[in-house]
Scaffold this motif. Structure first.
Motif, PDB file in Angstrom:
ATOM      1  N   SER B  44       4.592   0.651  -0.675  1.00  0.00           N
ATOM      2  CA  SER B  44       5.224   0.175  -1.908  1.00  0.00           C
ATOM      3  C   SER B  44       6.451   1.013  -2.277  1.00  0.00           C
ATOM      4  CB  SER B  44       4.217   0.199  -3.063  1.00  0.00           C
ATOM      5  OG  SER B  44       4.000   1.540  -3.467  1.00  0.00           O
ATOM      6  N   ARG B  45       6.534   2.182  -1.695  1.00  0.00           N
ATOM      7  CA  ARG B  45       7.716   3.010  -1.956  1.00  0.00           C
ATOM      8  C   ARG B  45       8.920   2.492  -1.187  1.00  0.00           C
ATOM      9  NH1 ARG B  45       6.599   6.175  -6.242  1.00  0.00           N
ATOM     10  NH2 ARG B  45       8.628   7.069  -5.740  1.00  0.00           N
ATOM     11  N   ILE B  46       8.667   1.725  -0.153  1.00  0.00           N
ATOM     12  CA  ILE B  46       9.768   1.217   0.668  1.00  0.00           C
ATOM     13  C   ILE B  46       9.990  -0.273   0.395  1.00  0.00           C
ATOM     14  CG2 ILE B  46      10.715   1.130   3.011  1.00  0.00           C
ATOM     15  CD1 ILE B  46       8.368   3.105   3.761  1.00  0.00           C
ATOM     16  N   PHE B  47       8.877  -1.029   0.380  1.00  0.00           N
ATOM     17  CA  PHE B  47       8.984  -2.468   0.153  1.00  0.00           C
ATOM     18  C   PHE B  47       8.481  -2.793  -1.247  1.00  0.00           C
ATOM     19  CE2 PHE B  47       7.947  -1.753   4.661  1.00  0.00           C
ATOM     20  CZ  PHE B  47       9.134  -2.217   5.222  1.00  0.00           C
ATOM     21  N   PRO B  48       9.000  -3.849  -1.840  1.00  0.00           N
ATOM     22  CA  PRO B  48       8.508  -4.234  -3.169  1.00  0.00           C
ATOM     23  C   PRO B  48       7.134  -4.890  -3.075  1.00  0.00           C
ATOM     24  CG  PRO B  48      10.218  -5.753  -2.430  1.00  0.00           C
ATOM     25  CD  PRO B  48      10.063  -4.731  -1.356  1.00  0.00           C
ATOM     26  N   ILE B  49       6.080  -4.073  -3.188  1.00  0.00           N
ATOM     27  CA  ILE B  49       4.717  -4.616  -3.177  1.00  0.00           C
ATOM     28  C   ILE B  49       4.169  -4.503  -4.591  1.00  0.00           C
ATOM     29  CG2 ILE B  49       2.373  -4.336  -2.278  1.00  0.00           C
ATOM     30  CD1 ILE B  49       3.613  -3.119   0.239  1.00  0.00           C
ATOM     31  N   LYS B  50       3.535  -5.568  -5.060  1.00  0.00           N
ATOM     32  CA  LYS B  50       3.007  -5.552  -6.420  1.00  0.00           C
ATOM     33  C   LYS B  50       1.791  -4.633  -6.494  1.00  0.00           C
ATOM     34  CE  LYS B  50       2.391  -8.830 -10.131  1.00  0.00           C
ATOM     35  NZ  LYS B  50       0.999  -9.179 -10.334  1.00  0.00           N
ATOM     36  N   ALA B  51       1.785  -3.755  -7.496  1.00  0.00           N
ATOM     37  CA  ALA B  51       0.700  -2.785  -7.609  1.00  0.00           C
ATOM     38  C   ALA B  51      -0.594  -3.457  -8.021  1.00  0.00           C
ATOM     39  CB  ALA B  51       1.069  -1.703  -8.613  1.00  0.00           C
ATOM     40  N   THR B  52      -1.630  -3.352  -7.156  1.00  0.00           N
ATOM     41  CA  THR B  52      -2.938  -3.900  -7.492  1.00  0.00           C
ATOM     42  C   THR B  52      -3.942  -2.775  -7.597  1.00  0.00           C
ATOM     43  OG1 THR B  52      -3.354  -4.193  -5.144  1.00  0.00           O
ATOM     44  CG2 THR B  52      -2.519  -6.106  -6.329  1.00  0.00           C
ATOM     45  N   TRP B  53      -3.447  -1.541  -7.643  1.00  0.00           N
ATOM     46  CA  TRP B  53      -4.327  -0.370  -7.648  1.00  0.00           C
ATOM     47  C   TRP B  53      -4.155   0.415  -8.948  1.00  0.00           C
ATOM     48  CZ3 TRP B  53      -0.488  -1.451  -4.062  1.00  0.00           C
ATOM     49  CH2 TRP B  53       0.748  -0.844  -4.304  1.00  0.00           C
ATOM     50  N   GLU B  54      -5.066   1.347  -9.150  1.00  0.00           N
ATOM     51  CA  GLU B  54      -4.988   2.142 -10.365  1.00  0.00           C
ATOM     52  C   GLU B  54      -3.913   3.210 -10.198  1.00  0.00           C
ATOM     53  OE1 GLU B  54      -8.965   3.611 -11.303  1.00  0.00           O
ATOM     54  OE2 GLU B  54      -9.689   1.888 -10.131  1.00  0.00           O
ATOM     55  N   SER B  55      -3.351   3.635 -11.339  1.00  0.00           N
ATOM     56  CA  SER B  55      -2.256   4.601 -11.244  1.00  0.00           C
ATOM     57  C   SER B  55      -2.746   5.963 -10.742  1.00  0.00           C
ATOM     58  CB  SER B  55      -1.560   4.756 -12.594  1.00  0.00           C
ATOM     59  OG  SER B  55      -2.492   5.195 -13.547  1.00  0.00           O
ATOM     60  N   ILE B  56      -4.042   6.267 -11.023  1.00  0.00           N
ATOM     61  CA  ILE B  56      -4.581   7.537 -10.539  1.00  0.00           C
ATOM     62  C   ILE B  56      -4.592   7.571  -9.017  1.00  0.00           C
ATOM     63  CG2 ILE B  56      -6.955   6.654 -10.804  1.00  0.00           C
ATOM     64  CD1 ILE B  56      -6.272  10.306 -11.320  1.00  0.00           C
ATOM     65  N   GLN B  57      -4.884   6.395  -8.429  1.00  0.00           N
ATOM     66  CA  GLN B  57      -4.875   6.318  -6.971  1.00  0.00           C
ATOM     67  C   GLN B  57      -3.474   6.594  -6.414  1.00  0.00           C
ATOM     68  OE1 GLN B  57      -6.613   2.367  -6.553  1.00  0.00           O
ATOM     69  NE2 GLN B  57      -8.436   3.284  -5.616  1.00  0.00           N
ATOM     70  N   GLU B  58      -2.508   5.967  -7.088  1.00  0.00           N
ATOM     71  CA  GLU B  58      -1.127   6.162  -6.645  1.00  0.00           C
ATOM     72  C   GLU B  58      -0.740   7.629  -6.741  1.00  0.00           C
ATOM     73  OE1 GLU B  58       1.699   3.212  -7.876  1.00  0.00           O
ATOM     74  OE2 GLU B  58       3.318   4.679  -7.894  1.00  0.00           O
ATOM     75  N   LEU B  59      -1.146   8.254  -7.851  1.00  0.00           N
ATOM     76  CA  LEU B  59      -0.825   9.662  -8.066  1.00  0.00           C
ATOM     77  C   LEU B  59      -1.417  10.537  -6.955  1.00  0.00           C
ATOM     78  CD1 LEU B  59       0.557  11.391 -10.363  1.00  0.00           C
ATOM     79  CD2 LEU B  59      -1.790  11.976 -11.025  1.00  0.00           C
ATOM     80  N   ILE B  60      -2.685  10.286  -6.656  1.00  0.00           N
ATOM     81  CA  ILE B  60      -3.358  11.110  -5.631  1.00  0.00           C
ATOM     82  C   ILE B  60      -2.709  10.923  -4.268  1.00  0.00           C
ATOM     83  CG2 ILE B  60      -5.507  11.301  -4.299  1.00  0.00           C
ATOM     84  CD1 ILE B  60      -6.990  10.939  -6.950  1.00  0.00           C
ATOM     85  N   ILE B  61      -2.468   9.678  -3.911  1.00  0.00           N
ATOM     86  CA  ILE B  61      -1.880   9.425  -2.599  1.00  0.00           C
ATOM     87  C   ILE B  61      -0.474  10.002  -2.485  1.00  0.00           C
ATOM     88  CG2 ILE B  61      -1.048   7.605  -1.043  1.00  0.00           C
ATOM     89  CD1 ILE B  61      -4.000   7.683  -0.955  1.00  0.00           C
ATOM     90  N   LEU B  62       0.369   9.684  -3.444  1.00  0.00           N
ATOM     91  CA  LEU B  62       1.786  10.033  -3.287  1.00  0.00           C
ATOM     92  C   LEU B  62       2.107  11.473  -3.648  1.00  0.00           C
ATOM     93  CD1 LEU B  62       3.631   6.837  -4.521  1.00  0.00           C
ATOM     94  CD2 LEU B  62       3.186   7.572  -2.191  1.00  0.00           C
TER      95      LEU B  62
END
Lengths: 266, 338
Positions: B44-62
């Motif tokens: 999603s950082r490269i392509f426009p993918i609609k976020a279907t996940w929780e923001s905490i997940q994004e925080l942990i991954i990225l």
């Protein structure tokens, strides 16, 4: 290529010189053998000639131009060195080893190209070791390893070939293979060869000129046929000997029969 | 021909292993994230993918896992490549990137930094500076009229290393045992805990530039591994190449230490594992050690962060996992690296 040493003087310590004012000249396609007992400094002399050790006095000249006036990479395009054979810490395959010889013709960052691989293979073919191509050098016999080192030296297409005891530790067949290759290179490709050897009869067999030296910077230099004789073998090796001749198919062979160690030693 | 194909196949496996592990590592951890979600977050950082996940997940991954995984792979690759290059130029299979005292110096810099300041950036900068300083001292001690003899370099490295190791002990001795001392000890044993995106920007380019330079010079390293006179007679400017490799390796190692402390073993064993798999030709060996090093460090770091609730220091794991594995390889191959 004309290779000359003028007034070459060297010693590891200032007060005891290994050799003093050595003068010698080798022309295109000539073979020079360097003889001397164990430990008199034959390898040291080669190292001085090639600039690995600095002459105290005197210099090496290539076509009458001082060795030091050449850029190192230009020197090694024209001179190849075959060190005493020993296995490397990290054993490479034969083809990898031979390819290294192409380095003088490559730039700072470059790697071997197809052309280099082909040249390596053709030299290996010529020396009859192409079948060893993918073998690892640690698996080779002494004779095979020596041929690999010679291939590595020849693949840079040198004008001068300097060999340090190339036929030591080899059986008589492999000795002849090495000597034949050296002779062939000098005759066919006009390569100037300088060889350290323990065997005066090898000097008689292949060389045009010979330098013999012993401790106390005592040396003689000249045409092999005039230098390698019974009295000089007595003088430099302290061995009484007889030189025997045999002619077959119009080729004259000479051998040295050692009789005994001269009295003053025993 | 057969041999080249075999070697190519091995290379593909070596390239794929760290890539697969990289993806797996993203999903591993205390907070579980499914592979598809982890993948989508990164993409999603490269392509426009609609976020279907929780923001905490994004925080942990990225912000947590991705930087850590990238740093682990690059540091692993860097240390392994440095070790391989050092073993070759010193003509000694027992040499590791630490031989010239860089790690002792960097360790001292970091310990001093922790003692004097709490700022992580200061600690890192001091580690980098003292690591480089240590190698400069080593080089100066060994310097002779014409270049440096190898044994002089190694012995000088031993001297510098011992000196800075003693200084580290001194700092430990005076450090506050409740607060600073554990931090210093923990840091010296190596950990990627707490690396951040900021470290990515500071350290990674330095290590990557270093790796690229060694990759470019990799064929010449074959010749440098021969005896000095042999190498010279093959038209190599031995002193120049050696100095370049020492500088590059020092920067890689000092940067690694500044990012994650002293990680032992990896720079010693990965080159040998590489030799056993692809042989000694550095033209292939150097790329192979890059992938192997990245893979091994990632593996170790995963164990470090997942095995127990508290993180296990990296140096302990590299040796505990590495030593038996290396012993197995040694027995199996009889120590013949090819």
């Amino acid at each position: 290529m004309k290779f000359r040493v003028s007034n070459g003087t060297f010693g590891y310590r200032k007060d005891s010189l290994l050799f003093e004012d050595i003068n010698l000249t080798i022309e295109d396609g000539e073979i020079l053998t360097i003889l001397g007992a164990n430990g008199v400094g034959k390898t040291t002399l080669l190292k001085c000639m090639m600039g690995f050790l600095k002459w105290h006095k005197g210099e090496t000249l290539i076509n009458e131009k001082s060795f030091n006036s050449f850029k190192s990479v230009d020197v090694w395009k024209r001179i190849s060195y075959v060190p005493q054979a020993k296995i490397t810490v990290f054993p490479y395959s034969v083809i990898e080893m031979v390819l290294m010889g192409r380095n003088p013709h490559m730039s700072f960052f470059s790697m071997p190209k197809q052309e280099d691989i082909e040249k390596s293979k053709s030299v290996m073919e010529e020396l009859n070791i192409l079948k060893l191509e993918n073998k690892v050098v640690s698996e080779l016999s002494g004779g095979e390893l020596q041929m690999v080192l010679m291939a590595r030296a020849l693949v840079s297409e040198p004008e001068v070939l300097i060999l340090d005891e190339p036929e030591s530790n080899l059986d008589i067949k492999n000795q002849l293979i090495v000597l034949d290759v050296i002779q062939k290179m000098s005759k066919q490709k006009n390569i100037t060869c300088i060889i350290n050897t323990h065997y005066p009869e090898h000097a008689l067999r292949i060389s045009d000129k010979t330098l013999i030296f012993s401790y106390g910077n005592n040396y003689i230099y000249g045409k092999t046929s005039e230098i390698v004789n019974e009295s000089n073998i007595k003088r430099f090796y302290e061995v009484e000997s007889k030189i025997l001749e045999y002619t077959q198919n119009k080729t004259n062979f000479k051998t040295i029969l050692p009789l005994r160690i001269t009295d003053k030693v025993v | 021909m057969e041999k080249t194909r075999q070697r190519n196949n091995k290379m593909w496996i070596l390239i794929l292993l760290p890539i697969i592990l990289l993806i797996v590592s993203l999903c591993l951890g205390r907070y579980s994230v499914s592979p598809s979600v982890a993948f989508s977050i990164v993409l999603s950082r490269i392509f426009p993918i609609k976020a279907t996940w929780e923001s905490i997940q994004e925080l942990i991954i990225l912000k947590v896992r991705l930087p850590r995984i990238i740093i682990a792979s690059i540091v692993g690759a860097g240390l392994s490549v440095s070790g391989t290059a050092y073993q070759a130029i010193f003509g000694n299979p027992l040499v590791s990137p630490h031989v010239l005292g860089v790690s002792a110096g960097a360790g001292f810099g970091a310990a001093l930094g922790i003692l004097l300041s709490a700022n992580m950036f200061v600690v890192q900068m001091m580690a980098l500076a003292f690591g480089i300083l240590a190698v400069i001292i080593t080089y100066a001690i060994s310097k002779q009229k014409k270049g440096s003899a190898l044994f002089m370099l190694v012995l000088s490295g031993v001297i510098t290393g011992a000196f800075f190791t003693a200084l580290i002990s001194l700092i430990k001795y005076v450090a506050d045992p409740d607060d600073k001392l554990p931090e210093i000890v923990y840091w010296l044993m190596g950990s990627l805990n707490g690396v951040s995106t900021k470290d990515l920007i500071f350290g990674i380019p330095l290590i990557i530039i270093g790796i690229v330079i060694i990759v470019v010079l990799r064929w010449k390293i074959n010749i440098l591994s021969l005896s000095e006179e042999e190498a010279k007679s093959l038209g190599i400017d031995v002193n120049k190449y050696r100095l370049i490799i020492i500088i590059v390796t020092t920067i890689i190692t000092a940067t690694s230490v500044s990012l994650c402390g002293i990680v032992g073993w990896i720079g010693l064993i990965i080159p040998h594992v590489g030799r056993m798999i692809v042989g000694n030709d550095h033209k292939i060996l150097i790329p192979a050690t890059i992938f192997l090093g990245a893979f091994y460090m990632l593996l170790i770091d995963n164990v470090a962060r997942i095995a127990t609730a508290a993180e296990i220091p990296l140096s302990i794991l590299t040796a505990v996992i590495g030593a038996p594995f290396f012993a197995y390889l040694l027995r199996k191959t009889g120590g013949r690296w090819s």
